[in-house]
Motif scaffolding. Sequence first.
Motif, PDB file in Angstrom:
ATOM      1  N   ILE A   1      -8.700   6.238  -5.851  1.00 35.14           N
ATOM      2  CA  ILE A   1      -9.737   7.169  -5.383  1.00 35.14           C
ATOM      3  C   ILE A   1      -9.145   8.497  -4.906  1.00 35.14           C
ATOM      4  CG2 ILE A   1     -11.613   7.510  -3.725  1.00 35.14           C
ATOM      5  CD1 ILE A   1     -12.145   4.480  -3.900  1.00 35.14           C
ATOM      6  N   SER A   2      -8.379   8.461  -3.796  1.00 36.74           N
ATOM      7  CA  SER A   2      -7.898   9.724  -3.236  1.00 36.74           C
ATOM      8  C   SER A   2      -6.828   9.475  -2.173  1.00 36.74           C
ATOM      9  CB  SER A   2      -9.065  10.481  -2.601  1.00 36.74           C
ATOM     10  OG  SER A   2      -8.635  11.488  -1.712  1.00 36.74           O
ATOM     11  N   ASP A   3      -5.730  10.186  -2.295  1.00 40.02           N
ATOM     12  CA  ASP A   3      -4.674  10.113  -1.285  1.00 40.02           C
ATOM     13  C   ASP A   3      -5.193  10.593   0.063  1.00 40.02           C
ATOM     14  OD1 ASP A   3      -1.988   9.967  -0.163  1.00 40.02           O
ATOM     15  OD2 ASP A   3      -1.842  12.143  -0.484  1.00 40.02           O
ATOM     16  N   ALA A   4      -5.849  11.736   0.074  1.00 36.43           N
ATOM     17  CA  ALA A   4      -6.314  12.314   1.337  1.00 36.43           C
ATOM     18  C   ALA A   4      -7.369  11.435   2.008  1.00 36.43           C
ATOM     19  CB  ALA A   4      -6.861  13.720   1.103  1.00 36.43           C
ATOM     20  N   LEU A   5      -8.310  10.913   1.234  1.00 32.03           N
ATOM     21  CA  LEU A   5      -9.357  10.073   1.813  1.00 32.03           C
ATOM     22  C   LEU A   5      -8.770   8.748   2.306  1.00 32.03           C
ATOM     23  CD1 LEU A   5     -12.317   9.866   2.513  1.00 32.03           C
ATOM     24  CD2 LEU A   5     -12.760   9.076   0.167  1.00 32.03           C
ATOM     25  N   ALA A   6      -7.857   8.179   1.537  1.00 32.78           N
ATOM     26  CA  ALA A   6      -7.189   6.946   1.979  1.00 32.78           C
ATOM     27  C   ALA A   6      -6.440   7.191   3.283  1.00 32.78           C
ATOM     28  CB  ALA A   6      -6.225   6.443   0.905  1.00 32.78           C
ATOM     29  N   ALA A   7      -5.734   8.305   3.352  1.00 30.77           N
ATOM     30  CA  ALA A   7      -4.970   8.623   4.564  1.00 30.77           C
ATOM     31  C   ALA A   7      -5.901   8.833   5.760  1.00 30.77           C
ATOM     32  CB  ALA A   7      -4.107   9.862   4.324  1.00 30.77           C
ATOM     33  N   GLY A   8      -7.038   9.473   5.537  1.00 32.21           N
ATOM     34  CA  GLY A   8      -7.992   9.678   6.626  1.00 32.21           C
ATOM     35  C   GLY A   8      -8.546   8.365   7.152  1.00 32.21           C
ATOM     36  N   ILE A   9      -8.937   7.478   6.236  1.00 34.25           N
ATOM     37  CA  ILE A   9      -9.452   6.172   6.657  1.00 34.25           C
ATOM     38  C   ILE A   9      -8.317   5.343   7.269  1.00 34.25           C
ATOM     39  CG2 ILE A   9     -10.543   4.030   5.891  1.00 34.25           C
ATOM     40  CD1 ILE A   9     -11.898   5.726   3.649  1.00 34.25           C
TER      41      ILE A   9
ATOM     42  N   TRP B   1      -3.207   1.529  -0.136  1.00 35.78           N
ATOM     43  CA  TRP B   1      -2.515   2.070  -1.308  1.00 35.78           C
ATOM     44  C   TRP B   1      -3.365   2.017  -2.566  1.00 35.78           C
ATOM     45  CZ3 TRP B   1       1.440   5.198  -1.832  1.00 35.78           C
ATOM     46  CH2 TRP B   1       2.202   5.438  -0.691  1.00 35.78           C
ATOM     47  N   LEU B   2      -4.092   0.937  -2.754  1.00 37.91           N
ATOM     48  CA  LEU B   2      -4.951   0.864  -3.942  1.00 37.91           C
ATOM     49  C   LEU B   2      -6.073   1.890  -3.867  1.00 37.91           C
ATOM     50  CD1 LEU B   2      -4.952  -2.978  -4.391  1.00 37.91           C
ATOM     51  CD2 LEU B   2      -3.894  -1.285  -5.913  1.00 37.91           C
ATOM     52  N   PHE B   3      -6.614   2.107  -2.685  1.00 39.15           N
ATOM     53  CA  PHE B   3      -7.624   3.147  -2.491  1.00 39.15           C
ATOM     54  C   PHE B   3      -7.035   4.508  -2.831  1.00 39.15           C
ATOM     55  CE2 PHE B   3     -10.323   6.135  -0.356  1.00 39.15           C
ATOM     56  CZ  PHE B   3     -11.581   5.555  -0.241  1.00 39.15           C
ATOM     57  N   ALA B   4      -5.827   4.775  -2.351  1.00 42.11           N
ATOM     58  CA  ALA B   4      -5.180   6.066  -2.631  1.00 42.11           C
ATOM     59  C   ALA B   4      -4.954   6.258  -4.128  1.00 42.11           C
ATOM     60  CB  ALA B   4      -3.851   6.154  -1.880  1.00 42.11           C
ATOM     61  N   ILE B   5      -4.516   5.206  -4.796  1.00 39.62           N
ATOM     62  CA  ILE B   5      -4.227   5.294  -6.232  1.00 39.62           C
ATOM     63  C   ILE B   5      -5.498   5.491  -7.040  1.00 39.62           C
ATOM     64  CG2 ILE B   5      -3.428   3.930  -8.220  1.00 39.62           C
ATOM     65  CD1 ILE B   5      -1.341   2.688  -6.176  1.00 39.62           C
TER      66      ILE B   5
ATOM     67  N   ILE C   1     -12.066  -2.599   5.917  1.00 44.91           N
ATOM     68  CA  ILE C   1     -13.070  -3.052   4.959  1.00 44.91           C
ATOM     69  C   ILE C   1     -13.466  -1.912   4.025  1.00 44.91           C
ATOM     70  CG2 ILE C   1     -15.467  -3.862   4.753  1.00 44.91           C
ATOM     71  CD1 ILE C   1     -14.860  -5.500   7.382  1.00 44.91           C
ATOM     72  N   ALA C   2     -13.596  -0.701   4.561  1.00 46.07           N
ATOM     73  CA  ALA C   2     -13.917   0.463   3.716  1.00 46.07           C
ATOM     74  C   ALA C   2     -12.832   0.673   2.657  1.00 46.07           C
ATOM     75  CB  ALA C   2     -14.084   1.713   4.576  1.00 46.07           C
ATOM     76  N   LEU C   3     -11.578   0.562   3.058  1.00 47.47           N
ATOM     77  CA  LEU C   3     -10.484   0.712   2.094  1.00 47.47           C
ATOM     78  C   LEU C   3     -10.536  -0.389   1.041  1.00 47.47           C
ATOM     79  CD1 LEU C   3      -7.617   1.641   4.568  1.00 47.47           C
ATOM     80  CD2 LEU C   3      -8.606   3.143   2.815  1.00 47.47           C
ATOM     81  N   TRP C   4     -10.773  -1.630   1.460  1.00 47.75           N
ATOM     82  CA  TRP C   4     -10.811  -2.759   0.531  1.00 47.75           C
ATOM     83  C   TRP C   4     -11.981  -2.640  -0.441  1.00 47.75           C
ATOM     84  CZ3 TRP C   4     -14.102  -6.804  -0.647  1.00 47.75           C
ATOM     85  CH2 TRP C   4     -13.544  -7.804  -1.442  1.00 47.75           C
ATOM     86  N   VAL C   5     -13.163  -2.317   0.096  1.00 47.99           N
ATOM     87  CA  VAL C   5     -14.343  -2.174  -0.752  1.00 47.99           C
ATOM     88  C   VAL C   5     -14.152  -1.030  -1.742  1.00 47.99           C
ATOM     89  CG1 VAL C   5     -16.810  -1.542  -0.747  1.00 47.99           C
ATOM     90  CG2 VAL C   5     -15.957  -3.269   0.850  1.00 47.99           C
ATOM     91  N   GLY C   6     -13.628   0.084  -1.270  1.00 42.19           N
ATOM     92  CA  GLY C   6     -13.372   1.213  -2.165  1.00 42.19           C
ATOM     93  C   GLY C   6     -12.376   0.861  -3.250  1.00 42.19           C
ATOM     94  N   ALA C   7     -11.298   0.187  -2.869  1.00 44.19           N
ATOM     95  CA  ALA C   7     -10.264  -0.179  -3.837  1.00 44.19           C
ATOM     96  C   ALA C   7     -10.789  -1.169  -4.866  1.00 44.19           C
ATOM     97  CB  ALA C   7      -9.044  -0.750  -3.115  1.00 44.19           C
ATOM     98  N   ILE C   8     -11.472  -2.200  -4.410  1.00 49.33           N
ATOM     99  CA  ILE C   8     -11.973  -3.182  -5.368  1.00 49.33           C
ATOM    100  C   ILE C   8     -13.071  -2.603  -6.245  1.00 49.33           C
ATOM    101  CG2 ILE C   8     -13.726  -4.364  -3.967  1.00 49.33           C
ATOM    102  CD1 ILE C   8     -12.568  -7.006  -5.157  1.00 49.33           C
ATOM    103  N   GLY C   9     -13.905  -1.763  -5.658  1.00 45.61           N
ATOM    104  CA  GLY C   9     -14.955  -1.107  -6.450  1.00 45.61           C
ATOM    105  C   GLY C   9     -14.363  -0.226  -7.538  1.00 45.61           C
ATOM    106  N   ALA C  10     -13.355   0.530  -7.194  1.00 44.23           N
ATOM    107  CA  ALA C  10     -12.718   1.413  -8.170  1.00 44.23           C
ATOM    108  C   ALA C  10     -11.983   0.615  -9.246  1.00 44.23           C
ATOM    109  CB  ALA C  10     -11.764   2.373  -7.468  1.00 44.23           C
TER     110      ALA C  10
END
Length: 128
Positions: free
Chosen positions: A71-79, A65-69, A113-122
């Motif tokens: 970065i991207s809904d579509a990319l979060a859903a794909g991952i 959810w944090l990744f979606a918020i 991990i990709a979702l977590w890294v993306g979310a924390i990075g963003a």
Amino acid sequence: MYHLTALVTLLAIAFYFFATINVSRARARTGIKVPATSGHPDFERAFRIQVNTLEWMPIFLPSLWLFAIYISDALAAGIGALWIVGRIVYFIGYSQAAAKRGPGFLIQAIAAIALWVGAIGAAVSRLV
């Protein structure tokens, strides 16, 4: 809106529900009575699949959810969909033998991990 992420969340919950039902079915099939959590290898593998899925959900769902918020809904859903595929591969492999759980575990771990890294990075990048 986050329709795709919502759909992936519901699919992840459906998979967890399926894994939980599988434990109940394994109890009945192997004669393992509640509250026992051991006694037959088939039951123990079903139980570990369900518990391991539960162990990963607090990592996966907030990160999704944090990744979606951020970065991207579509990319979060794909991952997120890849995470579910990994859980399914894990389920199939581990159901056969504990030694076969690795590929599915690796897929879902990389996705989480990709979702977590993306979310924390963003999130951190917005602080600076």
